[in-house]
Design a protein around this motif. Structure first.
Motif, PDB file in Angstrom:
ATOM      1  N   CYS A  76       0.831  -1.207   0.000  1.00  0.00           N
ATOM      2  CA  CYS A  76       0.000   0.000   0.000  1.00  0.00           C
ATOM      3  C   CYS A  76       0.867   1.259   0.000  1.00  0.00           C
ATOM      4  O   CYS A  76       0.612   2.186  -0.776  1.00  0.00           O
ATOM      5  CB  CYS A  76      -0.900   0.016   1.230  1.00  0.00           C
ATOM      6  N   ARG A  77       1.857   1.289   0.867  1.00  0.00           N
ATOM      7  CA  ARG A  77       2.708   2.478   0.966  1.00  0.00           C
ATOM      8  C   ARG A  77       3.387   2.766  -0.361  1.00  0.00           C
ATOM      9  O   ARG A  77       3.480   3.927  -0.796  1.00  0.00           O
ATOM     10  CB  ARG A  77       3.745   2.297   2.074  1.00  0.00           C
ATOM     11  N   HIS A  78       3.883   1.736  -1.035  1.00  0.00           N
ATOM     12  CA  HIS A  78       4.570   1.936  -2.310  1.00  0.00           C
ATOM     13  C   HIS A  78       3.608   2.362  -3.411  1.00  0.00           C
ATOM     14  O   HIS A  78       3.922   3.247  -4.219  1.00  0.00           O
ATOM     15  CB  HIS A  78       5.310   0.660  -2.720  1.00  0.00           C
ATOM     16  N   LEU A  79       2.437   1.743  -3.454  1.00  0.00           N
ATOM     17  CA  LEU A  79       1.494   2.080  -4.518  1.00  0.00           C
ATOM     18  C   LEU A  79       0.926   3.480  -4.351  1.00  0.00           C
ATOM     19  O   LEU A  79       0.618   4.153  -5.336  1.00  0.00           O
ATOM     20  CB  LEU A  79       0.362   1.052  -4.567  1.00  0.00           C
ATOM     21  N   HIS A  80       0.793   3.942  -3.127  1.00  0.00           N
ATOM     22  CA  HIS A  80       0.293   5.306  -2.930  1.00  0.00           C
ATOM     23  C   HIS A  80       1.305   6.345  -3.401  1.00  0.00           C
ATOM     24  O   HIS A  80       0.917   7.464  -3.770  1.00  0.00           O
ATOM     25  CB  HIS A  80      -0.062   5.535  -1.463  1.00  0.00           C
ATOM     26  N   LYS A  81       2.563   5.984  -3.419  1.00  0.00           N
ATOM     27  CA  LYS A  81       3.591   6.902  -3.911  1.00  0.00           C
ATOM     28  C   LYS A  81       3.810   6.772  -5.418  1.00  0.00           C
ATOM     29  O   LYS A  81       4.141   7.747  -6.090  1.00  0.00           O
ATOM     30  CB  LYS A  81       4.921   6.636  -3.184  1.00  0.00           C
ATOM     31  N   ALA A  82       3.665   5.567  -5.933  1.00  0.00           N
ATOM     32  CA  ALA A  82       4.018   5.299  -7.332  1.00  0.00           C
ATOM     33  C   ALA A  82       3.058   5.986  -8.299  1.00  0.00           C
ATOM     34  O   ALA A  82       1.843   6.012  -8.093  1.00  0.00           O
ATOM     35  CB  ALA A  82       4.020   3.794  -7.587  1.00  0.00           C
ATOM     36  N   GLY A  83       3.620   6.526  -9.382  1.00  0.00           N
ATOM     37  CA  GLY A  83       2.797   7.092 -10.442  1.00  0.00           C
ATOM     38  C   GLY A  83       2.385   6.045 -11.446  1.00  0.00           C
ATOM     39  O   GLY A  83       1.362   6.174 -12.109  1.00  0.00           O
ATOM     40  N   VAL A  84       3.202   4.965 -11.574  1.00  0.00           N
ATOM     41  CA  VAL A  84       2.980   3.934 -12.585  1.00  0.00           C
ATOM     42  C   VAL A  84       3.044   2.564 -11.938  1.00  0.00           C
ATOM     43  O   VAL A  84       3.877   2.316 -11.051  1.00  0.00           O
ATOM     44  CB  VAL A  84       4.035   4.025 -13.712  1.00  0.00           C
ATOM     45  N   TYR A  85       2.164   1.663 -12.372  1.00  0.00           N
ATOM     46  CA  TYR A  85       2.256   0.260 -11.978  1.00  0.00           C
ATOM     47  C   TYR A  85       2.272  -0.589 -13.241  1.00  0.00           C
ATOM     48  O   TYR A  85       1.378  -0.478 -14.087  1.00  0.00           O
ATOM     49  CB  TYR A  85       1.094  -0.181 -11.091  1.00  0.00           C
ATOM     50  N   LEU A  86       3.287  -1.451 -13.365  1.00  0.00           N
ATOM     51  CA  LEU A  86       3.426  -2.338 -14.514  1.00  0.00           C
ATOM     52  C   LEU A  86       2.999  -3.742 -14.110  1.00  0.00           C
ATOM     53  O   LEU A  86       3.599  -4.357 -13.231  1.00  0.00           O
ATOM     54  CB  LEU A  86       4.866  -2.346 -15.014  1.00  0.00           C
ATOM     55  N   ALA A  87       1.942  -4.257 -14.745  1.00  0.00           N
ATOM     56  CA  ALA A  87       1.428  -5.606 -14.477  1.00  0.00           C
ATOM     57  C   ALA A  87       1.973  -6.547 -15.543  1.00  0.00           C
ATOM     58  O   ALA A  87       1.713  -6.354 -16.731  1.00  0.00           O
ATOM     59  CB  ALA A  87      -0.094  -5.609 -14.480  1.00  0.00           C
ATOM     60  N   THR A  88       2.707  -7.574 -15.142  1.00  0.00           N
ATOM     61  CA  THR A  88       3.459  -8.403 -16.088  1.00  0.00           C
ATOM     62  C   THR A  88       3.028  -9.861 -16.124  1.00  0.00           C
ATOM     63  O   THR A  88       3.659 -10.667 -16.802  1.00  0.00           O
ATOM     64  CB  THR A  88       4.955  -8.345 -15.739  1.00  0.00           C
ATOM     65  N   ALA A  89       1.950 -10.235 -15.415  1.00  0.00           N
ATOM     66  CA  ALA A  89       1.513 -11.638 -15.364  1.00  0.00           C
ATOM     67  C   ALA A  89       0.612 -11.928 -16.569  1.00  0.00           C
ATOM     68  O   ALA A  89      -0.591 -11.686 -16.533  1.00  0.00           O
ATOM     69  CB  ALA A  89       0.784 -11.930 -14.064  1.00  0.00           C
ATOM     70  N   VAL A  90       1.198 -12.451 -17.638  1.00  0.00           N
ATOM     71  CA  VAL A  90       0.461 -12.714 -18.871  1.00  0.00           C
ATOM     72  C   VAL A  90      -0.622 -13.767 -18.639  1.00  0.00           C
ATOM     73  O   VAL A  90      -0.389 -14.795 -18.022  1.00  0.00           O
ATOM     74  CB  VAL A  90       1.430 -13.185 -19.981  1.00  0.00           C
ATOM     75  N   LYS A  91      -1.842 -13.470 -19.124  1.00  0.00           N
ATOM     76  CA  LYS A  91      -2.997 -14.375 -19.047  1.00  0.00           C
ATOM     77  C   LYS A  91      -3.371 -14.726 -17.613  1.00  0.00           C
ATOM     78  O   LYS A  91      -3.913 -15.803 -17.343  1.00  0.00           O
ATOM     79  CB  LYS A  91      -2.757 -15.642 -19.869  1.00  0.00           C
ATOM     80  N   GLU A  92      -3.121 -13.815 -16.690  1.00  0.00           N
ATOM     81  CA  GLU A  92      -3.526 -14.005 -15.309  1.00  0.00           C
ATOM     82  C   GLU A  92      -5.035 -14.229 -15.238  1.00  0.00           C
ATOM     83  O   GLU A  92      -5.817 -13.493 -15.825  1.00  0.00           O
ATOM     84  CB  GLU A  92      -3.155 -12.764 -14.496  1.00  0.00           C
ATOM     85  N   GLN A  93      -5.470 -15.266 -14.502  1.00  0.00           N
ATOM     86  CA  GLN A  93      -6.896 -15.556 -14.400  1.00  0.00           C
ATOM     87  C   GLN A  93      -7.639 -14.485 -13.610  1.00  0.00           C
ATOM     88  O   GLN A  93      -8.718 -14.061 -13.974  1.00  0.00           O
ATOM     89  CB  GLN A  93      -7.097 -16.923 -13.748  1.00  0.00           C
ATOM     90  N   PHE A  94      -7.089 -14.101 -12.512  1.00  0.00           N
ATOM     91  CA  PHE A  94      -7.625 -12.952 -11.790  1.00  0.00           C
ATOM     92  C   PHE A  94      -6.436 -12.326 -11.074  1.00  0.00           C
ATOM     93  O   PHE A  94      -5.653 -13.002 -10.419  1.00  0.00           O
ATOM     94  CB  PHE A  94      -8.719 -13.370 -10.797  1.00  0.00           C
ATOM     95  N   GLY A  95      -6.257 -11.035 -11.267  1.00  0.00           N
ATOM     96  CA  GLY A  95      -5.099 -10.370 -10.697  1.00  0.00           C
ATOM     97  C   GLY A  95      -5.519  -9.219  -9.797  1.00  0.00           C
ATOM     98  O   GLY A  95      -6.035  -8.214 -10.289  1.00  0.00           O
ATOM     99  N   LEU A  96      -5.311  -9.359  -8.501  1.00  0.00           N
ATOM    100  CA  LEU A  96      -5.624  -8.267  -7.593  1.00  0.00           C
ATOM    101  C   LEU A  96      -4.665  -7.078  -7.706  1.00  0.00           C
ATOM    102  O   LEU A  96      -5.110  -5.937  -7.611  1.00  0.00           O
ATOM    103  CB  LEU A  96      -5.620  -8.772  -6.148  1.00  0.00           C
ATOM    104  N   PRO A  97      -3.347  -7.295  -7.881  1.00  0.00           N
ATOM    105  CA  PRO A  97      -2.432  -6.153  -7.858  1.00  0.00           C
ATOM    106  C   PRO A  97      -2.774  -5.011  -8.816  1.00  0.00           C
ATOM    107  O   PRO A  97      -2.732  -3.845  -8.405  1.00  0.00           O
ATOM    108  CB  PRO A  97      -1.071  -6.791  -8.174  1.00  0.00           C
TER     109      PRO A  97
END
Length: 293
Positions: free
Chosen positions: A183-204
């Motif tokens: 949470c602390r990192h995501l509140h600071k980050a401007g960008v999030y890169l999601a790299t799990a190809v064909k993820e069935q359900f991805g919370l991040p």
């Protein structure tokens, strides 16, 4: 009473979704407990659900109780228990034995899973959805437009390629952290890169949207319900995604980045814990009325 069986209390999206589902039901007056091997509780995120040992749960469960599973390897033991069976369907791979088993009530987290069960098995599942932890919606941290976060567990090569191409961004791997740290990192980050190809359900990616990040994601399965390419995020094949993200992180694109972050946060509110609780309250007065008994 509901016994929700999980294979572990360890770090996994399915574990969090299961615990949060039970937390919402219990808050609505439905008696329930999570059963794990050794009574292992989830220590990596905040949750108030009672936990008991799996073996003890199997000894105590009766035909009047509900046994909920989200892992196919629990099917035989739960079917032998004589309890009423329900499956909390977060993804569809490896769940075919459960889908073919007679007498199972299906509760789906994603519309893709709902359609899969209807089209391929003739079931009439109940869509219950998921939620994102309240902490990701909390505001107050100053966003750092040049800070990018990613999870290296799946798709590390994609993240490495992006970091080399977008060296004007400050890259931070989110690994080995509990929910509070993420949470602390995501509140600071401007960008999030999601790299799990064909993820069935991805919370991040959804958690990152709730935290107001600009999400750039490879194609996934369940997540395409909230990932709208060009509107609230970027979605593309890895090779093209890096190039598009590079263009969007140019200084002159700052207004568009901010707009997409606002849209992302607005989308994520559809998965707020209150939304899940309100949906379940409605379902408990209708198709899920049997869970109260």
């Amino acid at each position: 009473m509901i016994y929700y069986f999980l294979p572990t209390g360890g770090v996994a999206g399915g574990v969090k979704v299961g615990f949060q589902f039970m937390e919402a039901l219990i808050s609505l007056g439905v008696p329930g407990v999570v059963a794990t091997p050794g009574g292992e509780a989830a220590q990596w995120f905040s949750c108030s659900v009672p936990v008991m040992d799996r073996g003890r749960a199997l000894e105590r469960i009766t035909p009047q109780d509900w046994a909920i599973l989200n892992w196919p390897h629990d099917l035989d033991d739960l079917a032998a228990s004589g309890a009423r069976l329900a499956a909390h369907v977060q993804g569809v791979p490896d769940m075919e034995p459960v889908f073919r088993h007679p007498g199972v009530r299906f509760l789906t987290c994603w519309e893709t899973a709902t359609q899969h069960l209807k089209k391929n098995y003739g079931h009439d599942p109940v869509f219950v959805g998921i939620s994102v932890s309240q902490c990701f919606f909390n505001q107050g941290e100053m966003k750092r437009d040049n800070q990018a976060a990613y999870m290296p567990r799946r798709g590390l090569s994609i993240a490495t390629r992006a970091a080399r191409s977008l060296d004007h961004l400050d890259w931070h791997p989110l690994d080995g952290m509990d929910e509070a740290g993420i949470c602390r990192h995501l509140h600071k980050a401007g960008v999030y890169l999601a790299t799990a190809v064909k993820e069935q359900f991805g919370l991040p990616p959804l958690e990152a949207m709730a935290a107001g990040c600009l999400v750039a994601s490879v194609p996934v399965v369940g997540g395409m319900e909230f990932l709208r390419d060009g509107y609230n995020c970027l979605v593309d094949e890895p090779e093209a995604l890096v190039g598009r993200l590079k263009k969007l992180t140019r200084p002159e694109q700052a207004p568009l980045r901010e707009l997409m972050r606002l849209r992302a946060r607005a989308t994520a509110y559809n998965y707020h814990p209150y939304t899940l609780k309100r949906r379940l309250a409605h379902l408990l007065d209708g198709p899920l009325e049997g869970l109260r008994a």
